[in-house]
Design a protein around this motif. Sequence first.
Motif, PDB file in Angstrom:
ATOM      1  N   VAL A  17       1.053  -1.300  -0.099  1.00 47.62           N
ATOM      2  CA  VAL A  17      -0.293   0.003  -0.074  1.00 47.62           C
ATOM      3  C   VAL A  17       0.831   1.209  -0.117  1.00 47.62           C
ATOM      4  N   ALA A  18       1.841   1.232   0.648  1.00 46.09           N
ATOM      5  CA  ALA A  18       2.899   2.431   0.878  1.00 46.09           C
ATOM      6  C   ALA A  18       3.391   2.553  -0.576  1.00 46.09           C
ATOM      7  N   LEU A  19       3.859   1.579  -1.046  1.00 47.62           N
ATOM      8  CA  LEU A  19       4.591   1.436  -2.245  1.00 47.62           C
ATOM      9  C   LEU A  19       3.713   2.074  -3.541  1.00 47.62           C
ATOM     10  N   LEU A  20       2.410   1.732  -3.334  1.00 45.30           N
ATOM     11  CA  LEU A  20       1.361   2.251  -4.285  1.00 45.30           C
ATOM     12  C   LEU A  20       0.990   3.836  -3.902  1.00 45.30           C
ATOM     13  N   SER A  21       1.110   4.139  -2.914  1.00 44.43           N
ATOM     14  CA  SER A  21       0.989   5.705  -2.535  1.00 44.43           C
ATOM     15  C   SER A  21       2.099   6.341  -2.960  1.00 44.43           C
ATOM     16  N   LEU A  22       3.163   5.820  -3.105  1.00 45.28           N
ATOM     17  CA  LEU A  22       4.326   6.578  -3.526  1.00 45.28           C
ATOM     18  C   LEU A  22       4.238   6.858  -5.097  1.00 45.28           C
ATOM     19  N   LEU A  23       3.752   5.877  -5.614  1.00 44.50           N
ATOM     20  CA  LEU A  23       3.684   5.933  -6.999  1.00 44.50           C
ATOM     21  C   LEU A  23       2.460   6.940  -7.458  1.00 44.50           C
ATOM     22  N   ALA A  24       1.497   6.970  -6.544  1.00 50.33           N
ATOM     23  CA  ALA A  24       0.363   7.823  -6.790  1.00 50.33           C
ATOM     24  C   ALA A  24       0.768   9.453  -6.351  1.00 50.33           C
ATOM     25  N   PHE A  25       1.405   9.450  -5.305  1.00 55.98           N
ATOM     26  CA  PHE A  25       1.762  10.922  -4.943  1.00 55.98           C
ATOM     27  C   PHE A  25       2.899  11.448  -5.894  1.00 55.98           C
ATOM     28  N   TYR A  26       3.716  10.584  -6.535  1.00 55.90           N
ATOM     29  CA  TYR A  26       4.932  11.264  -7.372  1.00 55.90           C
ATOM     30  C   TYR A  26       4.722  10.531  -8.826  1.00 55.90           C
ATOM     31  N   HIS A  27       3.432  10.479  -9.284  1.00 61.84           N
ATOM     32  CA  HIS A  27       3.130   9.914 -10.590  1.00 61.84           C
ATOM     33  C   HIS A  27       3.700  10.488 -11.830  1.00 61.84           C
ATOM     34  N   GLY A  83      12.919  13.243   0.319  1.00 59.27           N
ATOM     35  CA  GLY A  83      11.769  14.164   0.041  1.00 59.27           C
ATOM     36  C   GLY A  83      12.001  15.753  -0.379  1.00 59.27           C
ATOM     37  N   LEU A  84      13.071  16.009   0.734  1.00 61.51           N
ATOM     38  CA  LEU A  84      13.473  17.601   0.528  1.00 61.51           C
ATOM     39  C   LEU A  84      14.203  17.817  -0.878  1.00 61.51           C
ATOM     40  N   LEU A  85      14.956  16.764  -1.178  1.00 67.37           N
ATOM     41  CA  LEU A  85      15.680  16.785  -2.377  1.00 67.37           C
ATOM     42  C   LEU A  85      14.575  16.856  -3.554  1.00 67.37           C
ATOM     43  N   TRP A  86      13.513  16.129  -3.319  1.00 63.76           N
ATOM     44  CA  TRP A  86      12.600  16.115  -4.548  1.00 63.76           C
ATOM     45  C   TRP A  86      11.971  17.282  -4.683  1.00 63.76           C
ATOM     46  N   LEU A  87      11.500  18.087  -3.472  1.00 66.43           N
ATOM     47  CA  LEU A  87      10.929  19.311  -3.391  1.00 66.43           C
ATOM     48  C   LEU A  87      11.826  20.492  -4.018  1.00 66.43           C
ATOM     49  N   LEU A  88      12.990  20.472  -3.800  1.00 65.97           N
ATOM     50  CA  LEU A  88      13.924  21.346  -4.250  1.00 65.97           C
ATOM     51  C   LEU A  88      14.019  21.214  -5.794  1.00 65.97           C
ATOM     52  N   PHE A 297       3.178   3.282  10.056  1.00 68.06           N
ATOM     53  CA  PHE A 297       2.650   3.378   8.534  1.00 68.06           C
ATOM     54  C   PHE A 297       1.991   4.701   8.297  1.00 68.06           C
ATOM     55  N   ALA A 298       0.992   5.172   9.110  1.00 68.33           N
ATOM     56  CA  ALA A 298       0.493   6.252   8.964  1.00 68.33           C
ATOM     57  C   ALA A 298       1.350   7.597   9.064  1.00 68.33           C
ATOM     58  N   LEU A 299       2.324   7.762   9.646  1.00 63.98           N
ATOM     59  CA  LEU A 299       3.346   8.538   9.684  1.00 63.98           C
ATOM     60  C   LEU A 299       3.987   8.471   8.262  1.00 63.98           C
ATOM     61  N   LEU A 300       4.491   7.313   7.920  1.00 62.95           N
ATOM     62  CA  LEU A 300       4.907   6.996   6.712  1.00 62.95           C
ATOM     63  C   LEU A 300       4.450   7.928   5.455  1.00 62.95           C
ATOM     64  N   ILE A 301       3.240   7.533   5.431  1.00 59.37           N
ATOM     65  CA  ILE A 301       2.211   8.213   4.440  1.00 59.37           C
ATOM     66  C   ILE A 301       2.178   9.712   4.461  1.00 59.37           C
ATOM     67  N   LEU A 302       2.211  10.182   5.628  1.00 60.90           N
ATOM     68  CA  LEU A 302       1.963  11.689   5.834  1.00 60.90           C
ATOM     69  C   LEU A 302       3.464  12.379   5.308  1.00 60.90           C
ATOM     70  N   LEU A 303       4.618  11.596   5.644  1.00 60.78           N
ATOM     71  CA  LEU A 303       5.788  12.111   5.196  1.00 60.78           C
ATOM     72  C   LEU A 303       5.918  11.880   3.570  1.00 60.78           C
ATOM     73  N   LEU A 304       5.221  11.025   3.130  1.00 60.44           N
ATOM     74  CA  LEU A 304       5.511  10.854   1.536  1.00 60.44           C
ATOM     75  C   LEU A 304       4.719  12.053   0.815  1.00 60.44           C
ATOM     76  N   ALA A 305       3.449  12.137   1.527  1.00 58.12           N
ATOM     77  CA  ALA A 305       2.541  13.188   1.023  1.00 58.12           C
ATOM     78  C   ALA A 305       2.982  14.697   1.295  1.00 58.12           C
ATOM     79  N   ALA A 306       3.698  14.869   2.060  1.00 58.58           N
ATOM     80  CA  ALA A 306       3.992  16.219   2.664  1.00 58.58           C
ATOM     81  C   ALA A 306       4.749  17.038   1.368  1.00 58.58           C
ATOM     82  N   TRP A 307       5.560  16.443   0.778  1.00 56.68           N
ATOM     83  CA  TRP A 307       6.415  17.034  -0.355  1.00 56.68           C
ATOM     84  C   TRP A 307       5.731  17.326  -1.544  1.00 56.68           C
TER      85      TRP A 307
END
Length: 509
Positions: A17-27, A83-88, A297-307
């Motif tokens: 689920v986390a991997l699919l979330s990563l792909l969705a957030f950064y599609h 995540g910060l690297l991606w944002l910059l 897991f919930a904190l991980l999803i929040l960190l992925l979505a933050a950027w």
Amino acid sequence: MQMQASGVQQQLLLFVVALLSLLAFYHQTLAGMIDIWSRSETFAHGFLIFPIVLFLVWRRREHLAVTPVAADARALWLLPLPGLLWLLAEVVDAAVIRQLGFIAMIPLLVWALLGWAVVRQIAFPLFFLIFAVPMGEGLIPPLMDFTAVFTVSLIKLSGIPVYVEGTYFSIPSGNWSVVEACSGIRYLIASLTMGALYAYLNYTSLRRRILFILFAIALPILANGLRAYMIVMIAHLSDMKLALGVDHFIYGWVFFGIVMLLMFWIGSFWREEPEPVPAPAGRAGAAAGGAPRYGLFALLILLLAAWPVAAQLLERDIGPERERIALTLPEAAAGWQRVEPFTDWQPDYRGMDAEALGFFAQGEASVGVYLAYYARPRQGAELINSQNVMIAQKHPVWHQVGESRVSVEGGPGRVIQTRLKSAAQRLLIHDWYRIGGHHTANPYLGKLLEAWERLRGNGRPSVGIVIFTEEDPAGSTDREALRRFQRDLLPRLEARIELAWQRSREGDG
């Protein structure tokens, strides 16, 4: 035992689920990688990387079956870094850095939800993901220079007279140039990718793997130089009838195939036996240490979505529209007068929001100036971009015969110095970036400055500054003219840039 196995399955489900979330957030980042794979022969192998990684993980299934699976919160401390690297990279539209940040999140997901022991078992497959990132174009200029020097050296050893100017050279039978397609970047990237995979599959010791990968880097560079020499010699000995058209590329790829076979044949002499599969009796150790870590897991999803959310917030102030920017050059200043153009050349910049081109003279010195104004970096409109060049490869009129970094006293500091020539004219060019009031010729520093300006919310533009003059064969008068022009008119050019920015802000308000 059954409860432990159920815990492992649930933890694996959380990872999926986390991997699919990563792909969705950064599609969009993934889509950008796929787009490059589709249109670039150099990076077409990217389509194979993810299937290869899955295959490599599947090969480790017996080892993974006896590896403990347990969430590890330590990975959460590192997850903000990519995540910060991606944002910059997102705010300055640096595609390669953005994609590296995205890929770097995947091993951290494995560590956070499956544990460090699992990461160690599939360390190489996780590392191999980096080959999915289309990168390496920055190596093209030095590879071109090496190929030209290597080829010319062999031609001289063959007893053939040769005249060299940059990456262009002439021999009695014809003229040659080392262009991007001759740099060998495709061979190098393909060899490195296949070499790393071969080293992993055929060696177990880290030392042998590293040595073979280094061999896979050095061999195609040398082989490409030899290939270029062979093509020149085939054409020379056949009175320029062979190795000039399609066969030019056929010879190259056939030669590369032979080189790869040679590389694998040499590597086979040091092949090692594969790591033994652990005994089935140890499978009980594969259980997780406890119940699935839903809070982690919930904190991980929040960190992925933050950027991505932060990137959207930064995108709200998109800056002035193109038609609101009026960029002009001074008519006369410090003894310099506007004159008619002395050349039809101008830099090849793309996607600028405004541009200005003018020619000035002071006494016998004539200098041209070009400004490319970018209100903010975005897709298709970036100042620091490999497509923004002084001259495109294989230009029908102009040829680049030299490029270096030089320091200019009383001006912006270090600049990029380029020499161009056509059948009727030679030009000496200095160019650099002005970002947020700072001058630099370093593209990496320029990207950092752009990111800093965006994060500060200043909204100041990025401007490419190019000044040029006809080259003096003696090599001194032209450089003095550029230096004097920078000293006299650079402050006025900066004032015009600031004026355009202020007016665009007033119109935007």
